[in-house]
Design a protein around this motif. Structure first.
Motif, PDB file in Angstrom:
ATOM      1  N   LEU A  59      -0.855   4.096  -6.115  1.00 44.03           N
ATOM      2  CA  LEU A  59       0.010   5.270  -6.044  1.00 44.03           C
ATOM      3  C   LEU A  59       1.484   4.909  -6.223  1.00 44.03           C
ATOM      4  N   LEU A  60       1.775   4.114  -7.237  1.00 43.45           N
ATOM      5  CA  LEU A  60       3.155   3.736  -7.502  1.00 43.45           C
ATOM      6  C   LEU A  60       3.966   4.969  -7.876  1.00 43.45           C
ATOM      7  N   ASP A  61       5.210   5.047  -7.369  1.00 40.57           N
ATOM      8  CA  ASP A  61       6.050   6.179  -7.736  1.00 40.57           C
ATOM      9  C   ASP A  61       6.779   5.876  -9.042  1.00 40.57           C
ATOM     10  N   GLU A  62       7.502   6.867  -9.549  1.00 39.58           N
ATOM     11  CA  GLU A  62       8.145   6.721 -10.851  1.00 39.58           C
ATOM     12  C   GLU A  62       9.209   5.629 -10.845  1.00 39.58           C
ATOM     13  N   ALA A  63       9.907   5.469  -9.718  1.00 36.28           N
ATOM     14  CA  ALA A  63      10.933   4.426  -9.623  1.00 36.28           C
ATOM     15  C   ALA A  63      10.310   3.039  -9.727  1.00 36.28           C
ATOM     16  N   GLU A  64       9.174   2.849  -9.072  1.00 39.86           N
ATOM     17  CA  GLU A  64       8.489   1.554  -9.118  1.00 39.86           C
ATOM     18  C   GLU A  64       7.960   1.266 -10.517  1.00 39.86           C
ATOM     19  N   LYS A  65       7.353   2.279 -11.138  1.00 37.82           N
ATOM     20  CA  LYS A  65       6.850   2.099 -12.500  1.00 37.82           C
ATOM     21  C   LYS A  65       7.996   1.807 -13.463  1.00 37.82           C
ATOM     22  N   GLY A  66       9.121   2.501 -13.276  1.00 32.88           N
ATOM     23  CA  GLY A  66      10.265   2.288 -14.153  1.00 32.88           C
ATOM     24  C   GLY A  66      10.838   0.896 -14.022  1.00 32.88           C
ATOM     25  N   PHE A  67      10.941   0.402 -12.789  1.00 31.01           N
ATOM     26  CA  PHE A  67      11.452  -0.953 -12.566  1.00 31.01           C
ATOM     27  C   PHE A  67      10.568  -1.983 -13.256  1.00 31.01           C
ATOM     28  N   ALA A  68       9.244  -1.838 -13.089  1.00 27.48           N
ATOM     29  CA  ALA A  68       8.307  -2.783 -13.704  1.00 27.48           C
ATOM     30  C   ALA A  68       8.393  -2.728 -15.224  1.00 27.48           C
ATOM     31  N   SER A  69       8.475  -1.522 -15.768  1.00 24.47           N
ATOM     32  CA  SER A  69       8.534  -1.372 -17.225  1.00 24.47           C
ATOM     33  C   SER A  69       9.798  -2.007 -17.802  1.00 24.47           C
ATOM     34  N   GLN A  70      10.919  -1.796 -17.128  1.00 23.88           N
ATOM     35  CA  GLN A  70      12.180  -2.387 -17.598  1.00 23.88           C
ATOM     36  C   GLN A  70      12.125  -3.907 -17.544  1.00 23.88           C
ATOM     37  N   TRP A  71      11.570  -4.439 -16.465  1.00 23.13           N
ATOM     38  CA  TRP A  71      11.488  -5.905 -16.333  1.00 23.13           C
ATOM     39  C   TRP A  71      10.590  -6.478 -17.427  1.00 23.13           C
ATOM     40  N   LEU A  72       9.421  -5.852 -17.625  1.00 18.26           N
ATOM     41  CA  LEU A  72       8.491  -6.343 -18.632  1.00 18.26           C
ATOM     42  C   LEU A  72       9.078  -6.233 -20.039  1.00 18.26           C
ATOM     43  N   LEU A  86       0.836  -1.192   0.000  1.00 21.40           N
ATOM     44  CA  LEU A  86       0.000   0.000   0.000  1.00 21.40           C
ATOM     45  C   LEU A  86       0.879   1.252   0.000  1.00 21.40           C
ATOM     46  N   PRO A  87       0.373   2.356  -0.561  1.00 18.85           N
ATOM     47  CA  PRO A  87       1.173   3.589  -0.589  1.00 18.85           C
ATOM     48  C   PRO A  87       1.519   4.062   0.814  1.00 18.85           C
ATOM     49  N   GLU A  88       2.723   4.600   0.969  1.00 16.30           N
ATOM     50  CA  GLU A  88       3.172   5.065   2.281  1.00 16.30           C
ATOM     51  C   GLU A  88       2.365   6.265   2.760  1.00 16.30           C
ATOM     52  N   THR A  89       1.918   7.090   1.828  1.00 20.94           N
ATOM     53  CA  THR A  89       1.117   8.257   2.183  1.00 20.94           C
ATOM     54  C   THR A  89      -0.081   8.368   1.242  1.00 20.94           C
ATOM     55  N   GLY A  90      -1.096   9.050   1.705  1.00 22.79           N
ATOM     56  CA  GLY A  90      -2.243   9.322   0.855  1.00 22.79           C
ATOM     57  C   GLY A  90      -3.447   8.443   1.109  1.00 22.79           C
ATOM     58  N   LEU A  91      -3.236   7.262   1.688  1.00 22.27           N
ATOM     59  CA  LEU A  91      -4.353   6.355   1.961  1.00 22.27           C
ATOM     60  C   LEU A  91      -4.512   6.157   3.464  1.00 22.27           C
ATOM     61  N   PHE A  92      -3.581   5.437   4.084  1.00 23.65           N
ATOM     62  CA  PHE A  92      -3.632   5.239   5.533  1.00 23.65           C
ATOM     63  C   PHE A  92      -2.619   6.129   6.239  1.00 23.65           C
ATOM     64  N   ASP A  93      -2.991   6.526   7.439  1.00 20.46           N
ATOM     65  CA  ASP A  93      -2.121   7.380   8.245  1.00 20.46           C
ATOM     66  C   ASP A  93      -1.361   6.594   9.304  1.00 20.46           C
ATOM     67  N   ASP A  94      -1.867   5.396   9.637  1.00 15.92           N
ATOM     68  CA  ASP A  94      -1.234   4.625  10.707  1.00 15.92           C
ATOM     69  C   ASP A  94      -1.613   3.155  10.568  1.00 15.92           C
ATOM     70  N   TRP A  95      -0.919   2.304  11.342  1.00 12.38           N
ATOM     71  CA  TRP A  95      -1.094   0.860  11.240  1.00 12.38           C
ATOM     72  C   TRP A  95      -1.118   0.229  12.624  1.00 12.38           C
ATOM     73  N   LEU A  96      -1.989  -0.747  12.795  1.00 13.23           N
ATOM     74  CA  LEU A  96      -2.004  -1.589  13.976  1.00 13.23           C
ATOM     75  C   LEU A  96      -1.967  -3.046  13.517  1.00 13.23           C
ATOM     76  N   PHE A  97      -1.436  -3.922  14.376  1.00 16.23           N
ATOM     77  CA  PHE A  97      -1.263  -5.314  13.960  1.00 16.23           C
ATOM     78  C   PHE A  97      -1.972  -6.269  14.911  1.00 16.23           C
ATOM     79  N   TYR A  98      -2.765  -7.129  14.294  1.00 17.30           N
ATOM     80  CA  TYR A  98      -3.583  -8.129  14.972  1.00 17.30           C
ATOM     81  C   TYR A  98      -2.720  -9.359  15.210  1.00 17.30           C
ATOM     82  N   PRO A  99      -2.621  -9.863  16.443  1.00 17.09           N
ATOM     83  CA  PRO A  99      -1.712 -10.980  16.726  1.00 17.09           C
ATOM     84  C   PRO A  99      -2.167 -12.290  16.093  1.00 17.09           C
TER      85      PRO A  99
END
Length: 252
Positions: free
Chosen positions: A177-190, A60-73
């Motif tokens: 919300l993929l950033d340009e680095a992530e999109k670039g990596f995927a495009s190069q691999w494909l 998930l995107p680091e910003t823009g969707l969730f503001d915080d995280w909790l973890f269920y044991p």
């Protein structure tokens, strides 16, 4: 119900790994759009720092969707599970959430739903959304086979929201919300691995593995269907999976 409810601190309860997270994206974004100024916290069951599985926070995107995280044991000893639940209970109570959106799968039981509702109520959250539609659309463990046609998981979660009166525009996209680095990596691999298939939109994804045996389709059926698709439509299959799926992927 008005979409202008004055909820400032919202908890969303959704557990699972890669696929479970992806199918939840339309509902996640819908809640974010309904409550653009709210502080959203995702309660999930996999800590991105302490798991061999792909956690929601990994994709998930680091910003823009969730503001915080909790973890269920989970996957703990009985003693450690009790201690972890007490810690989670205290943390939820201290944060004083206004409401919780309960986005759980249809293989939940009525007992589990009631238990979870009581847990959140005791933790100070009195308003819980999503349980009514879920309770009326459970998939019974001993249901007749094959199962009747049911809505997709993404549509199911959106219907959970609609059943509680939340209005939203149809066609919500599962944006990551993929950033340009992530999109670039995927495009190069494909580009490197698929060549012209990428440019001609002939790619298909094949996911033959699962951590649940009940979800694994027979390997020979995958091979038969993919071969047919290659023959008829000249598709280019890309096999997805974890380390444990590599041998099967190589055979395919």
């Amino acid at each position: 119900m008005s979409n202008t409810l004055n909820y400032k601190k919202i908890l969303i309860y959704r557990i699972g790994h890669l696929g479970d997270t992806l199918v939840s994206l339309p509902a996640f974004w819908t809640i974010r759009k309904i409550f653009p100024q709210a502080h959203l916290t995702l309660l999930t069951n996999v800590d991105a720092q302490n798991s061999n599985y792909i956690a929601a926070r990994n994709i998930l995107p680091e910003t823009g969707l969730f503001d915080d995280w909790l973890f269920y044991p989970n996957n703990l000893s009985k003693v450690n599970t009790v201690l972890a639940f007490l810690k989670l209970f205290r943390e939820i109570r201290q944060r004083k959430f206004d409401c919780v959106f309960y986005l759980m799968t249809r293989n939940r039981t009525l007992y589990q739903i009631r238990r979870d509702v009581e847990f959140f109520n005791f933790a100070g959250i009195k308003k819980i959304f999503g349980t009514d539609y879920l309770s009326k659309n459970l998939i019974e463990e001993k249901a007749e086979k094959p199962l009747p046609a049911i809505e997709s998981e993404s549509d199911f979660f959106l219907n959970c929201l609609a059943a509680d009166g939340f209005r939203f525009e149809p066609g919500v996209k599962p944006e990551m919300l993929l950033d340009e680095a992530e999109k670039g990596f995927a495009s190069q691999w494909l580009e490197k691995n698929s060549g012209t298939a990428l440019r001609e939109n002939r790619l298909i994804a094949v996911a033959p593995g699962s951590k649940w045996d009940s979800k694994i389709w027979a390997e020979e059926r995958f091979a038969e269907v993919i071969a047919e698709l290659i023959e008829r439509n000249d598709v280019f299959p890309i096999v997805f999976g974890g380390r444990e799926d590599r041998e099967k992927g190589n055979r395919l």
